[in-house]
Motif scaffolding. Structure first.
Motif, PDB file in Angstrom:
ATOM      1  N   GLN A 177       0.751  -1.489   0.085  1.00 13.85           N
ATOM      2  CA  GLN A 177      -0.103  -0.041  -0.280  1.00 13.85           C
ATOM      3  C   GLN A 177       1.273   1.266   0.097  1.00 13.85           C
ATOM      4  OE1 GLN A 177      -2.024  -1.175   4.010  1.00 13.85           O
ATOM      5  NE2 GLN A 177      -4.083  -1.428   2.143  1.00 13.85           N
ATOM      6  N   VAL A 178       2.091   0.954   0.285  1.00 13.19           N
ATOM      7  CA  VAL A 178       3.145   2.703  -0.499  1.00 13.19           C
ATOM      8  C   VAL A 178       3.568   2.416  -1.525  1.00 13.19           C
ATOM      9  CG1 VAL A 178       4.705   2.783   1.193  1.00 13.19           C
ATOM     10  CG2 VAL A 178       3.719   1.681   2.457  1.00 13.19           C
ATOM     11  N   ARG A 179       3.806   3.543  -0.951  1.00 15.50           N
ATOM     12  CA  ARG A 179       4.314   4.147  -2.684  1.00 15.50           C
ATOM     13  C   ARG A 179       5.771   4.513  -3.122  1.00 15.50           C
ATOM     14  NH1 ARG A 179       0.484   0.872  -5.011  1.00 15.50           N
ATOM     15  NH2 ARG A 179      -1.111   1.981  -5.997  1.00 15.50           N
ATOM     16  N   SER A 180       5.698   5.627  -1.522  1.00 19.13           N
ATOM     17  CA  SER A 180       7.058   6.148  -1.803  1.00 19.13           C
ATOM     18  C   SER A 180       6.996   6.574  -0.228  1.00 19.13           C
ATOM     19  CB  SER A 180       7.292   7.336  -2.874  1.00 19.13           C
ATOM     20  OG  SER A 180       6.434   8.281  -2.487  1.00 19.13           O
ATOM     21  N   THR A 235      -0.886  16.095  -3.664  1.00 25.14           N
ATOM     22  CA  THR A 235      -1.950  14.961  -2.762  1.00 25.14           C
ATOM     23  C   THR A 235      -1.586  15.346  -1.454  1.00 25.14           C
ATOM     24  OG1 THR A 235      -0.424  13.131  -3.450  1.00 25.14           O
ATOM     25  CG2 THR A 235      -0.632  12.589  -1.528  1.00 25.14           C
ATOM     26  N   ILE A 277       3.808   7.763   1.378  1.00 28.51           N
ATOM     27  CA  ILE A 277       2.843   8.394   0.813  1.00 28.51           C
ATOM     28  C   ILE A 277       1.383   6.607   0.539  1.00 28.51           C
ATOM     29  CG2 ILE A 277       1.990   8.496  -1.879  1.00 28.51           C
ATOM     30  CD1 ILE A 277       3.388  10.728  -0.090  1.00 28.51           C
ATOM     31  N   VAL A 278       0.455   6.387   1.375  1.00 29.09           N
ATOM     32  CA  VAL A 278       0.240   5.023   0.438  1.00 29.09           C
ATOM     33  C   VAL A 278      -0.984   5.516  -0.378  1.00 29.09           C
ATOM     34  CG1 VAL A 278       0.059   4.809   2.844  1.00 29.09           C
ATOM     35  CG2 VAL A 278      -1.635   6.182   2.760  1.00 29.09           C
ATOM     36  N   ALA A 279      -1.489   4.197  -0.974  1.00 23.17           N
ATOM     37  CA  ALA A 279      -2.288   4.146  -1.793  1.00 23.17           C
ATOM     38  C   ALA A 279      -3.200   3.424  -1.167  1.00 23.17           C
ATOM     39  CB  ALA A 279      -1.980   4.585  -3.444  1.00 23.17           C
ATOM     40  N   GLU A 309      -7.662   4.120  -5.382  1.00 24.68           N
ATOM     41  CA  GLU A 309      -6.917   4.847  -6.339  1.00 24.68           C
ATOM     42  C   GLU A 309      -7.222   6.276  -5.130  1.00 24.68           C
ATOM     43  OE1 GLU A 309      -9.488   4.660  -9.558  1.00 24.68           O
ATOM     44  OE2 GLU A 309     -10.094   2.856  -9.363  1.00 24.68           O
ATOM     45  N   GLU A 345      -4.212   8.631  -2.802  1.00 23.46           N
ATOM     46  CA  GLU A 345      -3.018   8.792  -2.528  1.00 23.46           C
ATOM     47  C   GLU A 345      -2.646   9.805  -1.614  1.00 23.46           C
ATOM     48  OE1 GLU A 345       0.375   9.214  -5.087  1.00 23.46           O
ATOM     49  OE2 GLU A 345       0.027   7.529  -6.342  1.00 23.46           O
ATOM     50  N   VAL A 346      -2.261   9.413  -0.384  1.00 24.51           N
ATOM     51  CA  VAL A 346      -2.708  10.420   0.449  1.00 24.51           C
ATOM     52  C   VAL A 346      -1.496  10.030   1.442  1.00 24.51           C
ATOM     53  CG1 VAL A 346      -3.222  10.264   2.918  1.00 24.51           C
ATOM     54  CG2 VAL A 346      -5.172   9.976   1.044  1.00 24.51           C
ATOM     55  N   GLY A 347      -0.601  11.087   2.181  1.00 24.42           N
ATOM     56  CA  GLY A 347       0.402  11.000   3.158  1.00 24.42           C
ATOM     57  C   GLY A 347       0.235  10.715   4.024  1.00 24.42           C
TER      58      GLY A 347
END
Length: 153
Positions: A33-36, A64, A88-90, A93, A95-97
């Protein structure tokens, strides 16, 4: 026993998680679930949002929203430092930091080390937790992302 469907499982026997710190406690989010993970950067305030919503950032062309997890979990305000990170999680659809005190590790948790949150945990906190993992002498609190994000959407 915890519902394994609540946690992304990388294999039947392990869960890969990002471990981060809030107020001297370790928390974990499934790595799927983690984008970055970003260093702290300028956040643009948005009027009439809840106190834990710090504003928005422009991350590689995507606006975001940013949430301070210490405030979201009623752990008080902390000063941002060199170790402060934005994870950053998704989900669905969106994305939230999340602002966290530090991002510590990426770990493979054995599925049998994960237990449901203790009964003594208060109702408010329990709604954000999906379980607790015991790893040697460490206790990792697993976050239930959908409940953390629900009141915002």
């Amino acid at each position: 026993m915890i519902e394994m469907s609540e946690i992304l499982i990388d294999s039947p026997s392990q869960v890969k998680v990002i471990v981060f710190q809030l107020a001297d406690k370790e928390y974990a989010i499934p790595v799927g679930q983690v984008r970055s993970i970003e260093k702290m950067q300028h956040i643009t305030r948005v009027p009439k949002t809840k106190g834990f919503v710090k504003g928005v950032i422009n991350l590689r062309g995507v606006v975001t929203p940013i949430i301070d997890l210490n405030q979201r979990f009623n752990l008080g305000e902390t000063e941002y430092s060199e170790s402060t990170r934005i994870i950053i999680v998704a989900m669905d659809e969106m994305e939230v930091g999340f602002i966290v005190d530090a991002a510590n590790d990426v770990l493979d948790l054995p599925a049998d080390s994960i237990e449901p949150q203790p009964e003594v945990v208060g109702a408010l906190e329990a709604e954000y937790l999906s379980g607790v993992a015991k790893l040697d002498k460490r206790l990792l609190i697993l976050i239930k992302l959908e409940n953390v994000l629900n009141p915002i959407s």
